[in-house]
Write an enzyme that holds these catalytic residues in place. Sequence first.
Site, PDB file in Angstrom:
ATOM      1  N   ASP A 223       0.823  -1.352   0.050  1.00 45.35           N
ATOM      2  CA  ASP A 223       0.034   0.096  -0.110  1.00 45.35           C
ATOM      3  C   ASP A 223       0.813   1.222  -0.145  1.00 45.35           C
ATOM      4  OD1 ASP A 223      -2.077   1.668   0.127  1.00 45.35           O
ATOM      5  OD2 ASP A 223      -2.986   0.856   1.844  1.00 45.35           O
TER       6      ASP A 223
ATOM      7  N   ASP B 111      -3.666   2.575  -5.465  1.00 44.34           N
ATOM      8  CA  ASP B 111      -2.647   2.557  -4.643  1.00 44.34           C
ATOM      9  C   ASP B 111      -2.484   1.130  -3.706  1.00 44.34           C
ATOM     10  OD1 ASP B 111      -4.594   3.065  -2.870  1.00 44.34           O
ATOM     11  OD2 ASP B 111      -3.846   4.608  -1.889  1.00 44.34           O
ATOM     12  N   GLU B 112      -3.106   0.362  -4.059  1.00 44.39           N
ATOM     13  CA  GLU B 112      -3.003  -0.984  -3.253  1.00 44.39           C
ATOM     14  C   GLU B 112      -2.846  -2.208  -4.046  1.00 44.39           C
ATOM     15  OE1 GLU B 112      -5.693  -2.325   0.647  1.00 44.39           O
ATOM     16  OE2 GLU B 112      -6.602  -0.617  -0.922  1.00 44.39           O
TER      17      GLU B 112
END
Length: 406
Positions: free
Chosen positions: A12, A106-107
């Site tokens: 993350d 974003d993960e």
Amino acid sequence: MSQDNRAIVHMDLDTFFVSCERLLDSRLNGKPVLIGGTSDRGVVASCSYEARKFGIHSAMPMRMAKQLCPEAIVLRGNSGIYSKYSNLVTDVIKENVPLYEKSSVDEFYIDLTGTDKFFGCHQLASELRQRIMRETGLPISFGLSINKTVSKIATGQAKPNNQIQILKGNEKPFLAPLSVRKIPMVGEVTYKSLCDLGIKKIVTVQEMPMQLMYKVLGKNGLSIWKKASGIDNSPVVQYHERKSISTERTFDKDTTDIHKLRSIIIAMAENLAYQLRRGNKLTACITFKIRYSDFQTYTQQKRIPYSSLDTSIIPKVLDLFKHLYNRRLLVRLVGVRFSHLVEGGHQINLFEDNEKHINLSQAIDNMRERYGDRAVISASGMDAKSISRWNPFTGEPPPLLANRRR
């Protein structure tokens, strides 16, 4: 291979939007930064750790955030920059691992099962993290364990800019002292229900009989009990990026009826935005297409902050239509396309939105899921007789149509 022998990494990017902005302007380093809608009706899409110390969190009304931290630097956000850096990180991961899932902008989940025979999963994950930071300049954290749930929670504990490995057999002791709010599927409503039952720590759930959790919270309680016990057999799903989603309408008879054209265009945009939300997608680019009776075809596109909300998208589509429309010519075809798609639900759909729009959109979508995708529509889009009726991300028809086919 046994589920207990898997090696699942959750990565993350730390305060992703803020980190991107800091790459562009180093003067933001160490400062409380808020990104989102800059008006009082806007909400916070992302905030720096310096801002979090004041009690600020994402999805908080911007007005409240400014009151908590008057000295915070407020930025509207730049969807093009965030998309660029998200793709850079994705490319690094794609080049270095056999199987990964991009669960949001974003993960990431990465399955390193079997690679320990050669180098060691923790070493591989560490080297990948270092490479991402070196090649993109972005801070990133990861958790490594035997499943997705434990790894995701571990990442949360590792932040900011760190890493944690939970060795096989240590899942329950690791989770025990943490708040039940750390369990991925526990939102505000479920957390309140659990607190009302006197359940605040994960260890309390671990010690409860599974049947009792089921009795109190149904299937949801059963899932919470399993996750609290470190049990999660869900696989890492191979990531395939869908580039765009579109629909178009060719008229039986060419027309210059401006009211009819607007109504159909609104209905098309409204339906596509709904399909985005069903597929847990956001768009950052809108394209409008128009073809006249002489077969001359014109298209124009516009970049927007990541969104899947009607209130953000429909006005932009109508602006493009207004720009391309020639009142003297008969129209044969109109089309709408959304591109630059990313995973991510509503987490980055917050730059211009307000809570009223978000809640209204969710309520309307619930009605559509139950009664069909045309069950609730804009009054201005009612003249459209039929627009696309399937989910382009799964191939499945909406519930009402599915029932009719049986």
